[in-house]
Motif scaffolding. Structure first.
Motif, PDB file in Angstrom:
ATOM      1  N   ILE A  59       0.748  -1.210   0.085  1.00  0.00           N
ATOM      2  CA  ILE A  59      -0.019  -0.139  -0.010  1.00  0.00           C
ATOM      3  C   ILE A  59       1.035   1.101   0.116  1.00  0.00           C
ATOM      4  O   ILE A  59       1.783   1.450   1.015  1.00  0.00           O
ATOM      5  N   ASP A  60       0.643   1.948  -1.187  1.00  0.00           N
ATOM      6  CA  ASP A  60       1.388   3.478  -1.093  1.00  0.00           C
ATOM      7  C   ASP A  60       0.486   4.391  -0.174  1.00  0.00           C
ATOM      8  O   ASP A  60      -0.429   4.883  -0.438  1.00  0.00           O
ATOM      9  N   LEU A  61       1.349   4.674   1.232  1.00  0.00           N
ATOM     10  CA  LEU A  61       0.486   5.513   2.116  1.00  0.00           C
ATOM     11  C   LEU A  61       0.728   6.942   1.486  1.00  0.00           C
ATOM     12  O   LEU A  61      -0.227   7.635   2.033  1.00  0.00           O
ATOM     13  N   THR A  62       1.538   7.089   0.672  1.00  0.00           N
ATOM     14  CA  THR A  62       1.675   8.752   0.172  1.00  0.00           C
ATOM     15  C   THR A  62       0.454   9.027  -0.760  1.00  0.00           C
ATOM     16  O   THR A  62      -0.115  10.134  -0.493  1.00  0.00           O
ATOM     17  N   THR A  63       0.180   8.159  -1.323  1.00  0.00           N
ATOM     18  CA  THR A  63      -0.983   8.233  -2.233  1.00  0.00           C
ATOM     19  C   THR A  63      -2.283   7.618  -2.031  1.00  0.00           C
ATOM     20  O   THR A  63      -3.240   7.820  -3.079  1.00  0.00           O
ATOM     21  N   ALA A  64      -2.223   6.708  -1.155  1.00  0.00           N
ATOM     22  CA  ALA A  64      -3.294   5.817  -0.856  1.00  0.00           C
ATOM     23  C   ALA A  64      -3.730   4.973  -1.824  1.00  0.00           C
ATOM     24  O   ALA A  64      -4.955   4.881  -2.274  1.00  0.00           O
ATOM     25  N   THR A  65      -2.596   4.502  -2.702  1.00  0.00           N
ATOM     26  CA  THR A  65      -3.065   3.513  -3.697  1.00  0.00           C
ATOM     27  C   THR A  65      -2.295   2.275  -3.634  1.00  0.00           C
ATOM     28  O   THR A  65      -1.319   1.945  -2.430  1.00  0.00           O
ATOM     29  N   GLN A  66      -2.636   1.371  -4.499  1.00  0.00           N
ATOM     30  CA  GLN A  66      -1.593  -0.185  -4.509  1.00  0.00           C
ATOM     31  C   GLN A  66      -0.705   0.337  -5.691  1.00  0.00           C
ATOM     32  O   GLN A  66      -0.848   0.145  -6.807  1.00  0.00           O
ATOM     33  N   PRO A  67       0.567   0.143  -5.385  1.00  0.00           N
ATOM     34  CA  PRO A  67       1.508   0.611  -6.381  1.00  0.00           C
ATOM     35  C   PRO A  67       1.883  -0.785  -7.271  1.00  0.00           C
ATOM     36  O   PRO A  67       2.591  -0.391  -8.215  1.00  0.00           O
ATOM     37  N   TRP A  68       1.489  -1.904  -7.044  1.00  0.00           N
ATOM     38  CA  TRP A  68       1.743  -2.966  -7.861  1.00  0.00           C
ATOM     39  C   TRP A  68       0.820  -3.994  -7.447  1.00  0.00           C
ATOM     40  O   TRP A  68       0.432  -3.883  -5.992  1.00  0.00           O
ATOM     41  N   PRO A  69       0.610  -5.143  -8.320  1.00  0.00           N
ATOM     42  CA  PRO A  69      -0.709  -5.866  -7.995  1.00  0.00           C
ATOM     43  C   PRO A  69      -0.187  -6.812  -6.722  1.00  0.00           C
ATOM     44  O   PRO A  69       0.912  -6.983  -6.404  1.00  0.00           O
ATOM     45  N   ALA A  70      -1.018  -7.234  -6.052  1.00  0.00           N
ATOM     46  CA  ALA A  70      -0.972  -8.208  -4.899  1.00  0.00           C
ATOM     47  C   ALA A  70      -0.470  -9.693  -5.301  1.00  0.00           C
ATOM     48  O   ALA A  70      -0.492  -9.817  -6.549  1.00  0.00           O
ATOM     49  N   ARG A  71       0.405 -10.212  -4.379  1.00  0.00           N
ATOM     50  CA  ARG A  71       1.051 -11.418  -4.777  1.00  0.00           C
ATOM     51  C   ARG A  71       0.041 -12.542  -4.078  1.00  0.00           C
ATOM     52  O   ARG A  71      -0.178 -12.292  -2.679  1.00  0.00           O
ATOM     53  N   THR A  72      -0.399 -13.635  -4.689  1.00  0.00           N
ATOM     54  CA  THR A  72      -1.162 -14.824  -4.165  1.00  0.00           C
ATOM     55  C   THR A  72      -0.429 -15.807  -4.329  1.00  0.00           C
ATOM     56  O   THR A  72      -0.188 -16.452  -5.294  1.00  0.00           O
ATOM     57  N   CYS A  73      -0.133 -16.520  -3.106  1.00  0.00           N
ATOM     58  CA  CYS A  73       0.484 -17.636  -2.975  1.00  0.00           C
ATOM     59  C   CYS A  73      -0.134 -18.790  -2.667  1.00  0.00           C
ATOM     60  O   CYS A  73      -0.724 -18.771  -1.235  1.00  0.00           O
ATOM     61  N   ARG A  74      -0.379 -19.912  -3.461  1.00  0.00           N
ATOM     62  CA  ARG A  74      -1.111 -21.108  -3.051  1.00  0.00           C
ATOM     63  C   ARG A  74      -0.128 -22.005  -2.086  1.00  0.00           C
ATOM     64  O   ARG A  74       0.786 -22.653  -3.016  1.00  0.00           O
ATOM     65  N   GLN A  75      -0.261 -22.217  -0.863  1.00  0.00           N
ATOM     66  CA  GLN A  75       0.773 -23.091  -0.118  1.00  0.00           C
ATOM     67  C   GLN A  75       0.108 -24.020   0.693  1.00  0.00           C
ATOM     68  O   GLN A  75      -1.132 -24.002   0.816  1.00  0.00           O
ATOM     69  N   ALA A  76       0.945 -24.670   1.439  1.00  0.00           N
ATOM     70  CA  ALA A  76       0.513 -26.021   2.483  1.00  0.00           C
ATOM     71  C   ALA A  76       1.468 -25.802   3.458  1.00  0.00           C
ATOM     72  O   ALA A  76       2.583 -25.453   3.236  1.00  0.00           O
ATOM     73  N   PHE A  77       0.981 -26.285   4.580  1.00  0.00           N
ATOM     74  CA  PHE A  77       1.647 -26.711   5.750  1.00  0.00           C
ATOM     75  C   PHE A  77       2.468 -27.756   5.701  1.00  0.00           C
ATOM     76  O   PHE A  77       2.199 -28.833   6.056  1.00  0.00           O
ATOM     77  N   ASP A  78       3.772 -27.704   4.847  1.00  0.00           N
ATOM     78  CA  ASP A  78       4.421 -28.896   4.743  1.00  0.00           C
ATOM     79  C   ASP A  78       6.113 -28.366   4.536  1.00  0.00           C
ATOM     80  O   ASP A  78       6.157 -26.977   4.300  1.00  0.00           O
ATOM     81  N   PRO A  79       6.949 -29.088   4.734  1.00  0.00           N
ATOM     82  CA  PRO A  79       8.379 -28.551   4.585  1.00  0.00           C
ATOM     83  C   PRO A  79       8.491 -28.142   2.939  1.00  0.00           C
ATOM     84  O   PRO A  79       9.359 -27.147   2.892  1.00  0.00           O
ATOM     85  N   GLY A  80       8.198 -28.330   1.919  1.00  0.00           N
ATOM     86  CA  GLY A  80       8.178 -27.860   0.633  1.00  0.00           C
ATOM     87  C   GLY A  80       7.692 -26.495   0.678  1.00  0.00           C
ATOM     88  O   GLY A  80       8.341 -25.578  -0.348  1.00  0.00           O
TER      89      GLY A  80
END
Length: 140
Positions: A59-80
């Motif tokens: 979040i860009d607090l200076t302009t109250a915008t999102q400066p680049w797209p959110a990162r979405t990671c599909r993960q699991a509770f495992d060593p990998g």
């Protein structure tokens, strides 16, 4: 920690390759920096393979915008996905580093802007939810 629970415990910015929190992580003139995420999970959850979605937004607090797209990671509770026993256990911990490239590079259009990260972990079925925010930081 409860055996069936998880929490995001830390979210910091650091200079690329460092693990030390930095309020100006791309200084003096680097095109990027690292975002470091810490999490913990209970003994029953930490290696069970249950799926979750990790979403990371700047979040860009200076302009109250999102400066680049959110990162979405599909993960699991495992060593990998980085989950390992915390010391001798019984709980688990995870530390992940996400390289970030500053749009426009150092001295670009975001120079001098104050930003902040927000991350959320939501398990499949939404039984486990955690959210955390970083300290504000400035881009150079």
């Amino acid at each position: 920690m409860n055996a069936n629970d998880a929490a995001l415990t830390g979210l910091t910015t650091a200079q690329a390759g460092s693990t030390v929190a930095d309020p100006a992580p791309n200084a003096p003139a680097n095109p990027g920096f690292d975002l470091i995420l810490h999490a913990a999970a209970g003994s029953a959850l930490g290696s069970c393979g249950a799926r979750y979605t990790l979403t990371i937004s700047a979040i860009d607090l200076t302009t109250a915008t999102q400066p680049w797209p959110a990162r979405t990671c599909r993960q699991a509770f495992d060593p990998g996905h980085g989950w390992a026993l915390s010391g001798t256990g019984p709980d688990y911990q995870c530390r992940q580093t996400f390289p970030v490239t500053v749009p426009g590079g150092a001295g670009g259009p975001l120079a001098g802007h104050v930003l902040q990260y927000v991350a959320s972990l939501v398990s499949h079925g939404a039984q486990i939810v955690s959210i955390i925010q970083s300290h504000p930081f400035v881009l150079i």
